[in-house]
Design a protein around this motif. Structure first.
Motif, PDB file in Angstrom:
ATOM      1  N   GLU A 109       0.248   0.908   0.232  1.00  0.00           N
ATOM      2  CA  GLU A 109      -0.962   1.768   0.483  1.00  0.00           C
ATOM      3  C   GLU A 109      -1.875   1.071   1.690  1.00  0.00           C
ATOM      4  N   LYS A 110      -2.396   0.004   1.375  1.00  0.00           N
ATOM      5  CA  LYS A 110      -3.404  -0.808   2.521  1.00  0.00           C
ATOM      6  C   LYS A 110      -2.243  -1.307   3.386  1.00  0.00           C
ATOM      7  N   GLN A 111      -1.432  -1.388   3.163  1.00  0.00           N
ATOM      8  CA  GLN A 111      -0.537  -2.134   4.369  1.00  0.00           C
ATOM      9  C   GLN A 111      -0.318  -0.829   5.199  1.00  0.00           C
ATOM     10  N   CYS A 112       0.360   0.457   4.714  1.00  0.00           N
ATOM     11  CA  CYS A 112       0.715   1.544   5.324  1.00  0.00           C
ATOM     12  C   CYS A 112      -0.169   2.127   6.395  1.00  0.00           C
ATOM     13  N   SER A 113      -1.645   2.186   5.214  1.00  0.00           N
ATOM     14  CA  SER A 113      -2.591   2.819   6.111  1.00  0.00           C
ATOM     15  C   SER A 113      -3.030   1.982   7.457  1.00  0.00           C
ATOM     16  N   THR A 114      -2.206   0.632   7.621  1.00  0.00           N
ATOM     17  CA  THR A 114      -2.532   0.289   8.808  1.00  0.00           C
ATOM     18  C   THR A 114      -1.878   0.385  10.057  1.00  0.00           C
ATOM     19  N   GLN A 115      -0.359   1.235   9.761  1.00  0.00           N
ATOM     20  CA  GLN A 115       0.681   1.055  10.717  1.00  0.00           C
ATOM     21  C   GLN A 115       1.060   2.444  10.955  1.00  0.00           C
ATOM     22  N   SER A 116       1.724   2.563  12.213  1.00  0.00           N
ATOM     23  CA  SER A 116       1.395   3.377  13.141  1.00  0.00           C
ATOM     24  C   SER A 116       2.518   4.050  12.738  1.00  0.00           C
ATOM     25  N   ASP A 117       4.251   3.221  12.189  1.00  0.00           N
ATOM     26  CA  ASP A 117       5.212   3.208  12.292  1.00  0.00           C
ATOM     27  C   ASP A 117       5.494   4.082  10.416  1.00  0.00           C
ATOM     28  N   CYS A 118       4.719   3.907   9.622  1.00  0.00           N
ATOM     29  CA  CYS A 118       4.711   4.541   8.342  1.00  0.00           C
ATOM     30  C   CYS A 118       4.247   5.482   7.803  1.00  0.00           C
ATOM     31  N   GLY A 119       5.440   6.783   7.363  1.00  0.00           N
ATOM     32  CA  GLY A 119       5.207   7.942   7.181  1.00  0.00           C
ATOM     33  C   GLY A 119       4.790   7.576   5.949  1.00  0.00           C
ATOM     34  N   GLY A 120       4.963   6.938   4.988  1.00  0.00           N
ATOM     35  CA  GLY A 120       4.504   6.913   3.570  1.00  0.00           C
ATOM     36  C   GLY A 120       5.194   5.784   2.721  1.00  0.00           C
ATOM     37  N   ILE A 121       4.988   6.029   1.461  1.00  0.00           N
ATOM     38  CA  ILE A 121       6.083   4.875   0.905  1.00  0.00           C
ATOM     39  C   ILE A 121       7.436   5.066  -0.551  1.00  0.00           C
ATOM     40  N   THR A 122       8.091   4.879  -1.123  1.00  0.00           N
ATOM     41  CA  THR A 122       9.105   4.904  -1.704  1.00  0.00           C
ATOM     42  C   THR A 122       8.684   4.040  -2.725  1.00  0.00           C
ATOM     43  N   TYR A 123       9.275   4.363  -4.067  1.00  0.00           N
ATOM     44  CA  TYR A 123       9.149   3.630  -4.864  1.00  0.00           C
ATOM     45  C   TYR A 123      10.594   3.291  -5.179  1.00  0.00           C
ATOM     46  N   GLU A 124      11.188   1.966  -5.452  1.00  0.00           N
ATOM     47  CA  GLU A 124      12.715   2.321  -5.821  1.00  0.00           C
ATOM     48  C   GLU A 124      12.783   1.597  -6.967  1.00  0.00           C
ATOM     49  N   PRO A 125      13.052   2.217  -8.014  1.00  0.00           N
ATOM     50  CA  PRO A 125      13.022   1.923  -9.738  1.00  0.00           C
ATOM     51  C   PRO A 125      14.212   0.838  -9.204  1.00  0.00           C
ATOM     52  N   LYS A 126      15.216   0.720  -8.266  1.00  0.00           N
ATOM     53  CA  LYS A 126      16.343  -0.734  -8.953  1.00  0.00           C
ATOM     54  C   LYS A 126      15.658  -1.868  -8.890  1.00  0.00           C
ATOM     55  N   SER A 127      14.702  -2.133  -8.248  1.00  0.00           N
ATOM     56  CA  SER A 127      13.903  -3.275  -7.361  1.00  0.00           C
ATOM     57  C   SER A 127      12.794  -3.344  -7.852  1.00  0.00           C
ATOM     58  N   GLY A 128      12.037  -2.348  -8.043  1.00  0.00           N
ATOM     59  CA  GLY A 128      10.513  -2.567  -9.018  1.00  0.00           C
ATOM     60  C   GLY A 128       9.674  -2.540  -7.811  1.00  0.00           C
ATOM     61  N   HIS A 129      10.577  -1.938  -6.686  1.00  0.00           N
ATOM     62  CA  HIS A 129       9.026  -2.226  -5.393  1.00  0.00           C
ATOM     63  C   HIS A 129       9.097  -1.384  -4.742  1.00  0.00           C
TER      64      HIS A 129
END
Length: 115
Positions: free
Chosen positions: A70-90
């Motif tokens: 969330e912190k990083q996405c708020s600073t990047q102009s090309d970030c539309g949101g965040i997706t959690y990937e269960p396989k990688s846990g990231h």
């Protein structure tokens, strides 16, 4: 009104028309140093279960915690949101802004429309 600079133990006095009170954004300087504070924009995130956002953002885009993402996405102009990937846990920063149905139980977060 007095405010204490915890790093140096120096007290600064606020009171004149041109002085900045804590929380106002800016710096108040005197001969012993400066007291600075920033305005912080509060961002609210909405969670969407079973959805993902397409495409990764530029640069580093994978984080081990939602807070970091969330912190990083708020600073990047090309970030539309965040997706959690269960396989990688990231938590991954995504370019897309349109939510798509996920077959792999992904979750996504976007900035809330009312924020």
């Amino acid at each position: 009104v007095f405010s204490s600079d915890l790093s140096s133990g120096i007290n600064a006095e606020y009171g004149g028309n041109n002085d900045l009170a804590p929380g106002c954004g800016g710096c108040y300087c005197w001969c012993g140093g400066c007291y600075c504070c920033e305005r912080v924009k509060i961002v609210s995130w909405c969670e969407y279960g079973g959805r993902y956002l397409s495409g990764y953002s530029r640069g580093a885009h994978s984080y081990s915690s939602l807070y970091q993402a969330e912190k990083q996405c708020s600073t990047q102009s090309d970030c539309g949101g965040i997706t959690y990937e269960p396989k990688s846990g990231h938590y991954t920063l995504r370019r897309g802004t349109n939510l798509r149905r996920s077959r792999s139980k992904e979750k996504s977060w976007k900035k809330c429309p009312y924020a």
